[in-house]
Design an enzyme around this catalytic site. Structure first.
Site, mmCIF file in Angstrom:
data_model
loop_
_atom_site.group_PDB
_atom_site.id
_atom_site.type_symbol
_atom_site.label_atom_id
_atom_site.label_comp_id
_atom_site.label_asym_id
_atom_site.label_seq_id
_atom_site.Cartn_x
_atom_site.Cartn_y
_atom_site.Cartn_z
ATOM 1 N N GLY A 40 0.720 -1.196 0.011
ATOM 2 C CA GLY A 40 -0.029 -0.046 0.082
ATOM 3 C C GLY A 40 0.866 1.210 0.042
ATOM 4 C CB CYS A 189 -3.047 -3.275 7.119
ATOM 5 S SG CYS A 189 -2.781 -4.164 5.649
#
Ligand SMILES: [Zn+2]
Length: 257
Positions: A40, A189
């Site tokens: 990300g 995450c």
């Protein structure tokens, strides 16, 4: 080194900026940046660093593209699912600008191989998702004398710091987080969730700070802000900046008596 007419045209919007200029663009073309982690953070950061004309990129990621990555890892497409992130990133770069030199590794970065994977880099951008890896990258940067941009994001909060622990009086990433996390993969995450655009904000800010590191002393892009940690809040948008002091007892960059 001078830039060809095609490169001058490609980077015209940079070169016209007094803060970059022709000298800054040449410096970018002569630079090597290692991007550790192509998720990300690493994925949007790679796009902006490649677009900025950095001459050589070293990409490191041992992971495989999963369909759940596509919500935020912007270089990958549905067709890349199941393929290695490093090799998929190389494919993206080849389509984007075949003048860039790219070294890719699908090794998992560890304290044993980190120095070799970042060797020769002018700056390292770490966007990996766990403390143990981030500390291994940081320690290798201190030992190799390479500035580090460390970026992390979770939910709606991000952190970006620039570290030069190899320099006297300057903190490293380990000075900031300490030694407690060396063995833990505790902050991925997968459990917490993350808005894709939030990762993009943190990643592109980290890419901009990396460019400041590269241009320091060459053009007027400004102070890279070593030892400063920027905390980005996406829900109530804003940024706080705190100064991290060097820990004299840091096992990577300190000098214990
Ligand atoms: Zn330190």
């Amino acid at each position: 080194m001078s830039l060809s007419p095609a490169r001058l045209e490609r980077f015209a919007r940079h070169i016209v900026l007094p803060e970059v200029g022709g000298a800054g663009q040449v410096r970018l073309a002569q630079s090597k940046v290692a991007i550790i982690g192509l998720g990300g953070i690493g994925s949007p950061a790679l796009q902006y660093l490649a677009a900025s004309g950095i001459g050589r990129l070293a990409l490191v990621d041992d992971d495989v593209v999963d369909v759940s990555n596509l919500q935020r890892q912007t270089i990958f497409t549905t067709r890349d699912v199941g393929y290695g992130k490093a090799v998929s990133a190389r494919r993206w770069l080849a389509n984007f600008d075949d003048a860039l030199h790219v070294d890719v590794s699908d090794a998992r970065i560890t304290p044993d191989n980190a120095a070799g994977l970042i060797a020769g880099s002018d700056v390292v951008l770490d966007g990996t998702d766990n403390f143990a890896t981030r500390l291994a990258v940081s320690d290798a940067c201190v030992a190799s004398g390479i500035p580090l941009l460390s970026a992390a994001v979770g939910r709606f909060q991000g952190q970006v710091g620039a570290w030069t622990g190899h320099l006297p009086g300057e903190a490293c990433y380990r000075c900031f987080v300490g030694d407690a996390f060396d063995a833990e993969d505790c902050d991925t995450c997968a459990d917490d969730g993350m808005l894709g655009a939030m990762a993009g904000w943190v990643a592109t800010f980290a890419a901009m700070q990396a460019i400041k590191v590269l241009l320091a002393g060459v053009s007027a892009m400004g102070d890279p802000g070593f030892g400063k940690l920027h905390i980005l809040d996406g829900l109530d948008p804003g940024m706080r900046t705190i100064r991290i002091a060097k820990d004299p007892a840091c096992k990577a960059c300190g000098s214990p008596a």
